[in-house]
Scaffold this motif. Structure first.
Motif, mmCIF file in Angstrom:
data_model
loop_
_atom_site.group_PDB
_atom_site.id
_atom_site.type_symbol
_atom_site.label_atom_id
_atom_site.label_comp_id
_atom_site.label_asym_id
_atom_site.label_seq_id
_atom_site.Cartn_x
_atom_site.Cartn_y
_atom_site.Cartn_z
ATOM 1 N N MET C 40 63.706 -55.676 -26.957
ATOM 2 C CA MET C 40 62.881 -54.525 -26.655
ATOM 3 C C MET C 40 62.429 -53.849 -27.944
ATOM 4 N N PRO C 41 61.116 -53.683 -28.143
ATOM 5 C CA PRO C 41 60.674 -52.904 -29.303
ATOM 6 C C PRO C 41 60.864 -51.409 -29.030
ATOM 7 N N GLY C 42 60.943 -50.631 -30.074
ATOM 8 C CA GLY C 42 61.101 -49.189 -29.925
ATOM 9 C C GLY C 42 59.765 -48.527 -29.644
ATOM 10 N N PRO C 43 59.802 -47.227 -29.335
ATOM 11 C CA PRO C 43 58.558 -46.522 -28.993
ATOM 12 C C PRO C 43 57.563 -46.493 -30.149
ATOM 13 N N SER C 48 52.410 -47.933 -32.259
ATOM 14 C CA SER C 48 51.591 -48.393 -33.384
ATOM 15 C C SER C 48 50.848 -49.671 -32.996
ATOM 16 N N ARG C 49 51.511 -50.481 -32.168
ATOM 17 C CA ARG C 49 50.837 -51.673 -31.688
ATOM 18 C C ARG C 49 49.659 -51.291 -30.783
ATOM 19 N N PHE C 50 49.892 -50.270 -29.945
ATOM 20 C CA PHE C 50 48.845 -49.804 -29.049
ATOM 21 C C PHE C 50 47.644 -49.332 -29.859
ATOM 22 N N VAL C 51 47.916 -48.490 -30.849
ATOM 23 C CA VAL C 51 46.818 -47.964 -31.667
ATOM 24 C C VAL C 51 46.173 -49.102 -32.456
ATOM 25 N N MET C 221 53.650 -61.977 -22.198
ATOM 26 C CA MET C 221 54.841 -62.560 -21.604
ATOM 27 C C MET C 221 54.999 -64.012 -22.042
ATOM 28 N N GLU C 222 53.874 -64.741 -22.050
ATOM 29 C CA GLU C 222 53.967 -66.158 -22.365
ATOM 30 C C GLU C 222 54.409 -66.409 -23.801
ATOM 31 N N ILE C 223 54.008 -65.506 -24.710
ATOM 32 C CA ILE C 223 54.433 -65.708 -26.103
ATOM 33 C C ILE C 223 55.619 -64.826 -26.454
ATOM 34 N N ASN C 224 56.261 -64.277 -25.412
ATOM 35 C CA ASN C 224 57.439 -63.449 -25.629
ATOM 36 C C ASN C 224 57.186 -62.261 -26.546
ATOM 37 N N ASN C 225 55.990 -61.692 -26.462
ATOM 38 C CA ASN C 225 55.659 -60.568 -27.330
ATOM 39 C C ASN C 225 55.718 -59.268 -26.523
ATOM 40 N N MET C 226 56.868 -58.651 -26.571
ATOM 41 C CA MET C 226 57.075 -57.458 -25.767
ATOM 42 C C MET C 226 56.195 -56.299 -26.213
ATOM 43 N N GLN C 227 55.902 -56.254 -27.507
ATOM 44 C CA GLN C 227 55.041 -55.165 -27.996
ATOM 45 C C GLN C 227 53.682 -55.221 -27.323
#
Lengths: 248, 271, 262
Positions: C40-43, C48-51, C221-227
Motif C-alpha cells: 500500500m502506498p501512503g497518502p 503526488s501520483r494523482f497530481v 491492477m494488472e501491473i500491480n501499481n497501487m499508486q
C-alpha cells in the motif's frame, strides 16, 4: 383542601437566545393541585417558558423549584402535552399510553391496569390496538392526554394542546380535561393564547406581556365547573383578561 | 351504491383487459425472438440464441458443468456465499455506525467528513485495490461487497435516525428517559422504515458488485460463468446466467420485503 | 454568551479538517511503520501520483484524458437514456395500453443489473464505444422511466378534476399539468441514474477498454501499481461527487417552486 402547599416555584427566570431576550425575570408560585392558565400574545415566549421547566432549554438565569428541589425530569414526575401531534406512529394506542410508565420502570402488571383505566376514561378502550394513523386528530390528542395523566404526574404542562382542533371538539376535550383534573388532583400549567379557553378552564390566570415576556398580572377565576361561557360573570372576567392582554 | 358497483366492475374489466394486452405483447415478443433466431435463422445463434435453446440450456445447466466447469447452482452458491458474507458484515458495522453518527453530533462532526470522502466512490472501483491486496479469492470479493453494503446501509440508517421528530424526543425526555433510552425507543423505531430501505438498496448493491467482481477476475461464480461463456461463444449460457442473476436478485429482494412487512407491521399501508 | 465550541460556526470546518487530516495521518503511519507499506502506498505518494498524472501519460492519455473519455461516454449515453426514459415513462403514464404492453419487458429486464449485460453487450456490439453506450443506457434508462411514470400517475387528481371542469382536453391536461407535475420525479430519477451511469462506465471500462478511468485502475491492477489504482479512485470519487453536486445545483436552480429541492 391542601391547596396552600407550594408545588412549583419560579424565581427570576430569564432566557436569552443569543442577543434575544425572551423571558425577562419571571417569578411566580403554583400551589399543589392548582390549575393555572398562562396567557399572552402569540409568540411572546410561552413555549420557551414551559420548555425551561422541562429542561428542554437551560434557563440563562433564575431557578425553577418543584417540591423545593431544582426541577429535573429524571427525578420529578412531569408530563408534557405538546402543541403538535406527538403520538408515536410505530406504537399502538395502548403502547403510546404506556410509554411514560415504561420509562419510569413501572412493573408490567401495574402498567396494564393503569393504561386500561385511563383508556377507559378518555374513551379509547376499543381503539387500544389501533395505530395512530388510523385515528382522527381529536382521538390522537386524547391519546396524548391519557399518556400524560396515566403517569399521575406531580406537574402537568400543556402547551396549547387544543390549538389545532375545531371548536366543538375543543369544548368536549376541555370538559374531559377538567374532569380528569378534578379526579386526579394534578397540578396543571396550561398555556394558551385563547382567552376564552383560559377563562373556561383555569382557577388562576397569569398574563404575560409581549416579548420579552414578563408577568403582567394574575387573577383568579372563582367560578364553578362546568362553566357557562354566556354567564355574565364569565364574560366579565373574559373582558378583563382581554383588556390586560391588549397592551398596545 | 349502484354506481359504485358499476364503476368498480368497469375498472375490473379494464384491468383484466390490460393483463390480456400484456400477455399478447409477451407472446408476440417471444414469437419474434423465435422467428428471427430459430425460425428463419436471420440471426446466428452465436450472437443471439433462440428461446427454445435458452430454455433447454437453462434446465441442462442445472446438471451440466460444461463449458465453464460448474453447474448453475454451484456458481450461484459461490456468488451467494460471498454476497451474504460481505452483506452481513457490512450491515453489522454499517447500522451501528449510522446510528452513532446520527445520534451523537460530536461524533458526527469527526466521522462524517471521512465518510463523505469515501462515499462517492462506487463499490466496484475498489475491486482492483482488493485484488492487489488479497488476490482473487473469497477475501477480496468479500471486501468489495462489504464496502458497497457498508456505504449504502450507513447512509440510510443515518438519514433514518435524523428523521426523528423533535417532539418525540421531548416526550421521551420529559418523562425522564435517558438519551440512550430515547435512542432505542424513539429514534431507532423512527428510523426502521429507512433502515429497511437501506437493507434492500444494500442488497442490490451487493449483488451487482459481486457480479462485477466475478466478471473481472474470478474462477467461479455466476459472473465468471457469463464472462467465460462469452469467450466460448455460448450466448445461451450468458442469457441463462442473466436470468439466474435477475431471479436471484428478485428473490432476495422479495425475502427482505417479507421481513420488512413483519418489522413494520401497522406502519405500512400508508402508501 | 457562553457559546461552546460545538455550537460555533467553526466547529464544522475545524472538525472536518482534524478528521480528514487524522485519517490521512493514520494511513501514512500505518503504511510507513508496518509491512502493509509493501503493498500500500501512503497518502503522499497517492496524491503526488494523482497530481503528477495530469502531466504524465498513463497508457495513451493523462488522467484528465481518461476522465474525459469516461465522462463523454456517460454524457452521450446518459442523455439519450434520459430522453428516451422520460418519453417512455410519460407515455406509460398517459396510455395505459402502452403501459400494459411495455411493462412486462420492463419488469423482466429491471432486476438484472446493467453490469451483468457486459458479456452479452460485448458479443453484440464488439469492443468499441457502442458497448459502453449500451451499458450506460441500461443503467440510466430504467430509473428515469420509472420515475417519469410515477410522476405522471401521481398527479393530484383534484388538479386534473379542476382542469377538466374548465373544459381542458386530455391532451391539454397532459401537457399543462401532468408533465410539469412530474418534473421533480423525473429529476430525482435522473440524479440516481447519473450516479449509476458513472459506476457502470467505470465497470465497463474495467472489463474491456483501452482508455478511461476504469481502464486506468484496472491496468494499475494488472501491473500491480497501487499508486495508479488509488490515483484513479481519487479521480472517480471526485468526479462522482462533482456530478452529484452539479445535479443538486441544477435541481435547486430549475425547481425553485418545488419543496423537494430545498
Amino acid at each position: 383542601m391542601s391547596k396552600n402547599i407550594i408545588k412549583l416555584e419560579v424565581k427570576n427566570l430569564c432566557k436569552q437566545f443569543g442577543d434575544l431576550l425572551v423571558l425577562d425575570d419571571i417569578s411566580f408560585n403554583v400551589n399543589k393541585g392548582e390549575f393555572l392558565c398562562i396567557v399572552g400574545p402569540t409568540g411572546c415566549g410561552k413555549t420557551t417558558f414551559i420548555n425551561s421547566i422541562t429542561k428542554l432549554y437551560t434557563p440563562t438565569s433564575g431557578e425553577i423549584l418543584l417540591d423545593n428541589e431544582i426541577v429535573d425530569p429524571n427525578k420529578h414526575n412531569i408530563a408534557y402535552i405538546f402543541q403538535e401531534e406527538s403520538t408515536m406512529d410505530w406504537l399502538t394506542v395502548f403502547q403510546n399510553v404506556e410509554f411514560g410508565l415504561k420509562v419510569k420502570k413501572i412493573p408490567k402488571a401495574e402498567r396494564e391496569i393503569k393504561v386500561n383505566e385511563y383508556l377507559e376514561i378518555v374513551g379509547l378502550t376499543e381503539f387500544k390496538d389501533y395505530y395512530p394513523r388510523e385515528l382522527s386528530a381529536s382521538m390522537l390528542q386524547r391519546v396524548s392526554i391519557a399518556r400524560a395523566f396515566v403517569t399521575e404526574p406531580d406537574l402537568l404542562l400543556m402547551d396549547e394542546p387544543y390549538g389545532q382542533l375545531d371548536i366543538e371538539l375543543r369544548f368536549k376535550l376541555e370538559d374531559e380535561l377538567i374532569n380528569l383534573w378534578e379526579r386526579t388532583g394534578t397540578t396543571v400549567l396550561f398555556i394558551t393564547h385563547n382567552i376564552e379557553e383560559a377563562v373556561y378552564l383555569a382557577e388562576n390566570i397569569m398574563i404575560l406581556t409581549n416579548k420579552p415576556a414578563k408577568v403582567k398580572s394574575r387573577l383568579p377565576v372563582n367560578l364553578q365547573h362546568p362553566r357557562d361561557i354566556a354567564d355574565p360573570e364569565f364574560v366579565e372576567i373574559r373582558n378583563k383578561v382581554t383588556e390586560l392582554i391588549r397592551w398596545w | 351504491m349502484n354506481e359504485d358497483i358499476s364503476i368498480d366492475s368497469v375498472q375490473k374489466r379494464e384491468k383484466s383487459g390490460y393483463i390480456i394486452i400484456s400477455l399478447i405483447s409477451l407472446v408476440i415478443g417471444i414469437f419474434l425472438w423465435w422467428l428471427f433466431t430459430e425460425g428463419l435463422g436471420t440471426i446466428s445463434h452465436k450472437i443471439m440464441p433462440g428461446p427454445i435453446r435458452v430454455f433447454q440450456s437453462f434446465f441442462s445447466k442445472f446438471y451440466v458443468s460444461a463449458p465453464d466447469g460448474a453447474t448453475l447452482l454451484q456458481h450461484l452458491g459461490s456468488s451467494l456465499q460471498i454476497t451474504l458474507l460481505g452483506y452481513v458484515i457490512g450491515v453489522a458495522i454499517g447500522i451501528p455506525l449510522g446510528i452513532v453518527m446520527a445520534w451523537y453530533p460530536k461524533f458526527d462532526l469527526f466521522a462524517r467528513p471521512v465518510f463523505d470522502l469515501l462515499r462517492p466512490i462506487p463499490g466496484i472501483a475498489w475491486i482492483p485495490v482488493m485484488i492487489v491486496l488479497f488476490g482473487i479469492g473469497l477475501l477480496s470479493k468479500g471486501m468489495v461487497v462489504f464496502l458497497s453494503v457498508f456505504v449504502a446501509i450507513t447512509i440510510n440508517t443515518y438519514t433514518g435516525i435524523q428523521q426523528t421528530k423533535s417532539v418525540h424526543k421531548w416526550v421521551s425526555h420529559t418523562f425522564g428517559a435517558s438519551n440512550i433510552y430515547t435512542l432505542f425507543h424513539v429514534a431507532i423505531p423512527t428510523a426502521l422504515p429507512m433502515l429497511m430501505t437501506g437493507l434492500r438498496v444494500a442488497l442490490g448493491a451487493a449483488w451487482t458488485t459481486i457480479i462485477a467482481a466475478e466478471l473481472l477476475a474470478s474462477t467461479k461464480g455466476i459472473g465468471f460463468m457469463i464472462q467465460q461463456s462469452r469467450g466460448l461463444f455460448r450466448p445461451d449460457i450468458i442469457i441463462v446466467g442473466m436470468i439466474a442473476i435477475g431471479i436471484t436478485g428478485s428473490v432476495l429482494g422479495w425475502l427482505l420485503g417479507l421481513l420488512e412487512k413483519r418489522v413494520l407491521k401497522g406502519r405500512l399501508s400508508k402508501e | 454568551m457562553n457559546k461552546t465550541f460545538w455550537e460555533s460556526k467553526w466547529a464544522k470546518p475545524i472538525s472536518a479538517f482534524i478528521s480528514i487530516f487524522g485519517f490521512l495521518l493514520i494511513w501514512h503511519i500505518g503504511v510507513n511503520s508496518s509491512s502493509l507499506g509493501e503493498l500500500m502506498p501512503g497518502p503522499i505518494d497517492v496524491l503526488s501520483r494523482f497530481v503528477g498524472s495530469f502531466s504524465v501519460n498513463i497508457g495513451q492519455y493523462t488522467i484528465l484524458g481518461h476522465a474525459l473519455w469516461s465522462l463523454s461516454r456517460v454524457a452521450i449515453a446518459y442523455s439519450v437514456a434520459s430522453f428516451a426514459g422520460v418519453i417512455c415513462g410519460l407515455a406509460m403514464g398517459r396510455y395505459p395500453k402502452f403501459e400494459a404492453a411495455f411493462r412486462p419487458y420492463f419488469e423482466i429486464i429491471r432486476p438484472i443489473p446493467p453490469i451483468a449485460w457486459i458479456p452479452m453487450a460485448i458479443l453484440w456490439f464488439g469492443l468499441g464505444e457502442l458497448t459502453k453506450y449500451f451499458l450506460i443506457f441500461l443503467a440510466a434508462f430504467s430509473n428515469v422511466t420509472l420515475n417519469a411514470y410515477t410522476g405522471a400517475i401521481s398527479v393530484d387528481p383534484e388538479l386534473i378534476g379542476a382542469a377538466r371542469m374548465l373544459g381542458a382536453s386530455d391532451n391539454q391536461i397532459f401537457r399543462t399539468i401532468t408533465i410539469p407535475a412530474s418534473v421533480p420525479h423525473i429529476f430525482a430519477g435522473m440524479q440516481i441514474s447519473l450516479s449509476s451511469s458513472w459506476a457502470t462506465v467505470v465497470a465497463a471500462e474495467m472489463v474491456r477498454s483501452s482508455e478511461g478511468i476504469g481502464w486506468m485502475i484496472v491496468s494499475g491492477m494488472e501491473i500491480n501499481n497501487m499508486q495508479q489504482i488509488l490515483a484513479g479512485i481519487v479521480a472517480i470519487g471526485l468526479i462522482g461527487y462533482g456530478l452529484a453536486t452539479f445535479m443538486r445545483f441544477l435541481e435547486r436552480k430549475l425547481l425553485v417552486w418545488n419543496e423537494r429541492g430545498a
